[in-house]
Design a protein around this motif. Sequence first.
Motif, PDB file in Angstrom:
ATOM      1  N   LEU A  97      -3.825  14.259 -17.963  1.00 37.81           N
ATOM      2  CA  LEU A  97      -3.292  14.235 -19.469  1.00 37.81           C
ATOM      3  C   LEU A  97      -2.100  15.120 -19.784  1.00 37.81           C
ATOM      4  O   LEU A  97      -1.309  14.443 -20.464  1.00 37.81           O
ATOM      5  CB  LEU A  97      -4.598  14.047 -20.106  1.00 37.81           C
ATOM      6  CG  LEU A  97      -4.508  13.344 -21.377  1.00 37.81           C
ATOM      7  CD1 LEU A  97      -3.852  11.987 -21.462  1.00 37.81           C
ATOM      8  CD2 LEU A  97      -5.840  13.447 -22.310  1.00 37.81           C
ATOM      9  N   LYS A 101       1.408  13.634 -21.252  1.00 38.41           N
ATOM     10  CA  LYS A 101       1.693  13.871 -22.461  1.00 38.41           C
ATOM     11  C   LYS A 101       3.375  14.638 -22.568  1.00 38.41           C
ATOM     12  O   LYS A 101       4.055  14.215 -23.580  1.00 38.41           O
ATOM     13  CB  LYS A 101       1.039  15.049 -23.225  1.00 38.41           C
ATOM     14  CG  LYS A 101      -0.537  14.339 -23.868  1.00 38.41           C
ATOM     15  CD  LYS A 101      -1.485  15.506 -24.442  1.00 38.41           C
ATOM     16  CE  LYS A 101      -2.766  15.082 -24.907  1.00 38.41           C
ATOM     17  NZ  LYS A 101      -3.570  16.122 -25.381  1.00 38.41           N
ATOM     18  N   ILE A 118       0.240   6.299 -24.137  1.00 34.35           N
ATOM     19  CA  ILE A 118      -0.590   6.865 -22.760  1.00 34.35           C
ATOM     20  C   ILE A 118      -1.776   6.049 -22.653  1.00 34.35           C
ATOM     21  O   ILE A 118      -2.756   5.942 -23.433  1.00 34.35           O
ATOM     22  CB  ILE A 118      -0.802   8.372 -22.941  1.00 34.35           C
ATOM     23  CG1 ILE A 118       0.528   8.863 -23.058  1.00 34.35           C
ATOM     24  CG2 ILE A 118      -1.612   8.779 -21.676  1.00 34.35           C
ATOM     25  CD1 ILE A 118       0.209  10.421 -23.275  1.00 34.35           C
ATOM     26  N   ILE A 134      -2.848   8.199 -27.274  1.00 36.60           N
ATOM     27  CA  ILE A 134      -3.682   7.983 -26.192  1.00 36.60           C
ATOM     28  C   ILE A 134      -4.533   6.742 -26.321  1.00 36.60           C
ATOM     29  O   ILE A 134      -5.390   6.857 -27.071  1.00 36.60           O
ATOM     30  CB  ILE A 134      -4.430   9.219 -25.720  1.00 36.60           C
ATOM     31  CG1 ILE A 134      -3.543  10.441 -25.156  1.00 36.60           C
ATOM     32  CG2 ILE A 134      -5.154   8.945 -24.275  1.00 36.60           C
ATOM     33  CD1 ILE A 134      -4.147  11.823 -25.409  1.00 36.60           C
ATOM     34  N   LYS A 136      -7.429   4.919 -24.882  1.00 34.91           N
ATOM     35  CA  LYS A 136      -8.602   4.882 -23.841  1.00 34.91           C
ATOM     36  C   LYS A 136      -9.394   3.623 -23.764  1.00 34.91           C
ATOM     37  O   LYS A 136      -9.787   2.816 -24.887  1.00 34.91           O
ATOM     38  CB  LYS A 136      -9.663   5.920 -24.539  1.00 34.91           C
ATOM     39  CG  LYS A 136     -10.665   6.127 -23.630  1.00 34.91           C
ATOM     40  CD  LYS A 136     -11.587   7.352 -24.059  1.00 34.91           C
ATOM     41  CE  LYS A 136     -12.866   7.709 -23.124  1.00 34.91           C
ATOM     42  NZ  LYS A 136     -13.730   8.820 -23.710  1.00 34.91           N
TER      43      LYS A 136
END
Length: 302
Positions: A97, A101, A118, A134, A136
């Motif tokens: 991660l 980033k 991301i 991010i 998920k």
Amino acid sequence: MKRLGRRPAAHEIRAHCAELIRQQSAAGNSSQMMKILIRITIKSSPYMQNVAHLIGNYKNTVRQYVGAEMPEVADRVSICNQKELPLPLIISCKKYLDKAKRVARELELHYFNIKPIIVIGGLDSGFESFNDGILKLPVSDDYEGLPYKMLEVFTLFDALGARCGVIKIDDDVTINKDLPPNLDEVRSAFKFADYMGNVMGYPHFDRTWHFGKCNSSVSSIYGKAFVAPYANGPLYFLSKTALSKLTSHYLKYPGCLEGELYEDKAVGDILHSYGINAEHNPLQYTLQIDTDAPDRLASISA
């Protein structure tokens, strides 16, 4: 099964789901439950006459959920549509991660001030979440789960109306910061293509590329047939049309990914079945993104 006193047939599962969908809708319950029920219905009867209508309902449900719970994701899609540019998706995992980033920060400045998203996985929750750029997804975060991660994220952004498509980017690329891409060139490159990247066009691909990357200590050699040329995984583009074909196929036949390890090949195989073939255009030159990253193969002890 308890209600019927026997094993239900597919049409009975479909009817039961339809009943539950009506109940959930009337009660104003979670759109997550609606998504699950619609997907069960589609999967149980992929050849029913109204399957396209159900897929449309699923997309509407996704849009409602994202609009309520993750509005920034929808905003980023809207910004890309306004700028007539595909949305950049950096595919990563929790382990890498920090690297993702860094790539995201550099890419934002490089790619016309568009914030990339991301994408990681995580089975600790049953729904999507978005924090600090991010996204998920409720899928496995290991290498074996990568094909499912990709089809889930493509399904999500198809539902959100990514009109100019998406660019799939690995987290180990290098941004050529001294060579900014040309806006008109980039728009032109993506305007008339459906699926493109650096095309792998031969059947003698490396069937052990996943060795050392999987969670399982001993990985079997990949055993599926070569179907058609496909765009290599680190960097490729999918149009709105390609996303729609992938979404429809995946929702109807999620078993298409069973036994898959290579997400790029799986995407190419599915699109080929709908007459969409990979166009050879090494996007690293158009976008000034270097994909020649060192291999991340883990060391294997004797």
